[in-house]
Design a protein around this motif. Structure first.
Motif, PDB file in Angstrom:
ATOM      1  N   VAL A 120      -6.504  32.243 -15.340  1.00  0.00           N
ATOM      2  CA  VAL A 120      -7.949  32.486 -15.413  1.00  0.00           C
ATOM      3  C   VAL A 120      -8.456  32.078 -16.795  1.00  0.00           C
ATOM      4  CG1 VAL A 120      -9.790  34.176 -15.125  1.00  0.00           C
ATOM      5  CG2 VAL A 120      -7.651  34.452 -13.859  1.00  0.00           C
ATOM      6  N   THR A 178     -11.405  32.342 -19.259  1.00  0.00           N
ATOM      7  CA  THR A 178     -12.558  33.242 -19.383  1.00  0.00           C
ATOM      8  C   THR A 178     -12.876  33.558 -20.833  1.00  0.00           C
ATOM      9  OG1 THR A 178     -13.350  35.483 -18.870  1.00  0.00           O
ATOM     10  CG2 THR A 178     -10.974  35.201 -19.146  1.00  0.00           C
ATOM     11  N   ILE A 212     -11.008  41.023 -16.845  1.00  0.00           N
ATOM     12  CA  ILE A 212     -10.045  40.653 -15.801  1.00  0.00           C
ATOM     13  C   ILE A 212      -8.857  41.616 -15.834  1.00  0.00           C
ATOM     14  CG2 ILE A 212      -8.579  38.796 -14.944  1.00  0.00           C
ATOM     15  CD1 ILE A 212     -11.361  37.753 -14.921  1.00  0.00           C
ATOM     16  N   ILE A 229      -4.135  35.221 -18.188  1.00  0.00           N
ATOM     17  CA  ILE A 229      -5.540  35.275 -18.593  1.00  0.00           C
ATOM     18  C   ILE A 229      -5.673  34.529 -19.919  1.00  0.00           C
ATOM     19  CG2 ILE A 229      -7.473  36.780 -19.123  1.00  0.00           C
ATOM     20  CD1 ILE A 229      -6.017  38.982 -17.537  1.00  0.00           C
ATOM     21  N   ASN A 285      -7.989  33.156 -22.955  1.00  0.00           N
ATOM     22  CA  ASN A 285      -9.283  33.356 -23.609  1.00  0.00           C
ATOM     23  C   ASN A 285      -9.779  32.026 -24.169  1.00  0.00           C
ATOM     24  OD1 ASN A 285     -11.479  34.006 -25.128  1.00  0.00           O
ATOM     25  ND2 ASN A 285     -10.569  35.853 -26.011  1.00  0.00           N
ATOM     26  N   CYS A 307     -14.102  30.483 -15.296  1.00  0.00           N
ATOM     27  CA  CYS A 307     -15.234  31.404 -15.231  1.00  0.00           C
ATOM     28  C   CYS A 307     -16.345  30.964 -16.184  1.00  0.00           C
ATOM     29  CB  CYS A 307     -14.793  32.815 -15.631  1.00  0.00           C
ATOM     30  SG  CYS A 307     -13.419  33.423 -14.641  1.00  0.00           S
ATOM     31  N   HIS A 351     -20.329  31.302 -17.864  1.00  0.00           N
ATOM     32  CA  HIS A 351     -21.184  32.404 -18.331  1.00  0.00           C
ATOM     33  C   HIS A 351     -22.497  31.786 -18.798  1.00  0.00           C
ATOM     34  CE1 HIS A 351     -20.525  36.722 -19.058  1.00  0.00           C
ATOM     35  NE2 HIS A 351     -19.411  36.489 -18.422  1.00  0.00           N
ATOM     36  N   GLY A 398     -21.663  36.140 -14.838  1.00  0.00           N
ATOM     37  CA  GLY A 398     -20.452  35.416 -15.195  1.00  0.00           C
ATOM     38  C   GLY A 398     -19.573  35.169 -13.980  1.00  0.00           C
ATOM     39  N   GLU A 458     -16.399  35.914 -13.784  1.00  0.00           N
ATOM     40  CA  GLU A 458     -15.221  36.804 -13.781  1.00  0.00           C
ATOM     41  C   GLU A 458     -15.117  37.598 -12.483  1.00  0.00           C
ATOM     42  OE1 GLU A 458     -15.520  35.309 -17.683  1.00  0.00           O
ATOM     43  OE2 GLU A 458     -17.083  36.260 -16.461  1.00  0.00           O
ATOM     44  N   ALA A 496     -13.994  35.378  -9.726  1.00  0.00           N
ATOM     45  CA  ALA A 496     -12.578  35.001  -9.885  1.00  0.00           C
ATOM     46  C   ALA A 496     -11.679  36.137  -9.401  1.00  0.00           C
ATOM     47  CB  ALA A 496     -12.282  34.687 -11.355  1.00  0.00           C
TER      48      ALA A 496
END
Ligand code: 4FV
Length: 244
Positions: free
Chosen positions: A5, A7, A13, A35, A37, A112, A114, A140, A142, A145
């Motif tokens: 992901v 994000t 998440i 995840i 960033n 994701c 935003h 967003g 998220e 997802a």
């Protein structure tokens, strides 16, 4: 099944997916969730990940570079290209059928967005599919997802207690689910339908099929139109609609 992901809000998440059924599947390595960033890949000294839209207009647009480098950090270690899905209102509407299809991809990268969205050039570069969870606008990608991860993970063997947990439920067979009951036998003067305590499983299954057909007819006739009902089902539905 692996999900990566991309994000700006990894804690969102983490907080949701670490819970309950999906959390257990993740813990037991039945599914893998990475995840990433996006902000960690910003080359800007202030770790900026968005900027004003060219041509003016309100809101901010996510920068291409941090997203592209975050993406490279995934595929750089792979000898294949995982499917990249961008969650956006412009995408194909997500449904159970699409979930079953995506489960077969075994590795999905979920991007994701935003703010007002993402610089088009990185979308053109890395995105294979756009998927929407509904015709409404969120803050967003998220939540969408996580909807995909939850729905697809349920179809991965070992995530749900047993396969039948999803194979005879709503929408899996295109019909809405039959009503469910549990103890106590009587609640606020309402008893559980006799048939369900009869122990006669063939009759119970027939009753449940009838309830599913009736509910789908009354609540989601659009779903019924998609189905070729067998004569037996047509008879069951007629019977159900005559009942009080
Ligand atoms: C959305 C949806 C959605 C649009 C702007 C995030 C937001 C912001 N994603 N299905 N509906 N996304 O509203 O997937 O970038």
């Amino acid at each position: 099944m692996r999900f990566d992901v991309l994000t700006l809000f990894p804690q969102v998440i983490e907080a949701v997916l670490r819970e309950s059924i999906i959390g257990r599947a993740w813990e037991n390595k039945i599914i893998e969730v990475n995840i990433i960033n996006i902000r960690d890949f910003s080359k800007d000294k202030h770790k900026k990940t968005d900027d004003y839209p060219y041509g003016g207009g309100n809101g901010m647009v996510m920068l291409a570079q941090p997203i592209y480098d975050a993406y490279l950090s995934i595929i750089g270690k792979l000898d294949y290209k995982p499917k990249v899905i961008y969650l956006s209102p412009q995408g194909r509407l997500f449904d159970q059928e699409k979930a079953a299809d995506l489960k077969n991809d075994r590795h999905l990268v979920l991007l994701c967005g935003h703010y007002e969205g993402i610089d088009e050039r990185v979308l053109e570069e890395i995105v294979d599919e756009e998927i929407s969870v509904g015709d409404y606008v969120l803050t967003g990608g998220e939540l969408p997802a996580m909807i995909l991860i939850d729905c697809i993970s349920r179809l991965v063997p070992g995530v749900l207690s047993n396969e039948s947990s999803y194979s005879d439920e709503s929408l899996y067979n295109g019909l809405l689910e039959y009503p469910q009951y549990t103890r106590p036998y009587e609640f606020m003067g309402k008893k559980v339908p006799e048939i369900l305590v009869s122990g006669h499983h063939a009759n119970i299954n027939r009753w449940r099929r009838k309830q599913s057909l009736k509910r789908t007819y009354l609540k989601r006739p659009d779903l019924l139109k998609k189905l070729e009902l067998k004569d037996e089902d047509k008879k069951l539905l007629e019977e159900a609609l005559q009942e009080p």
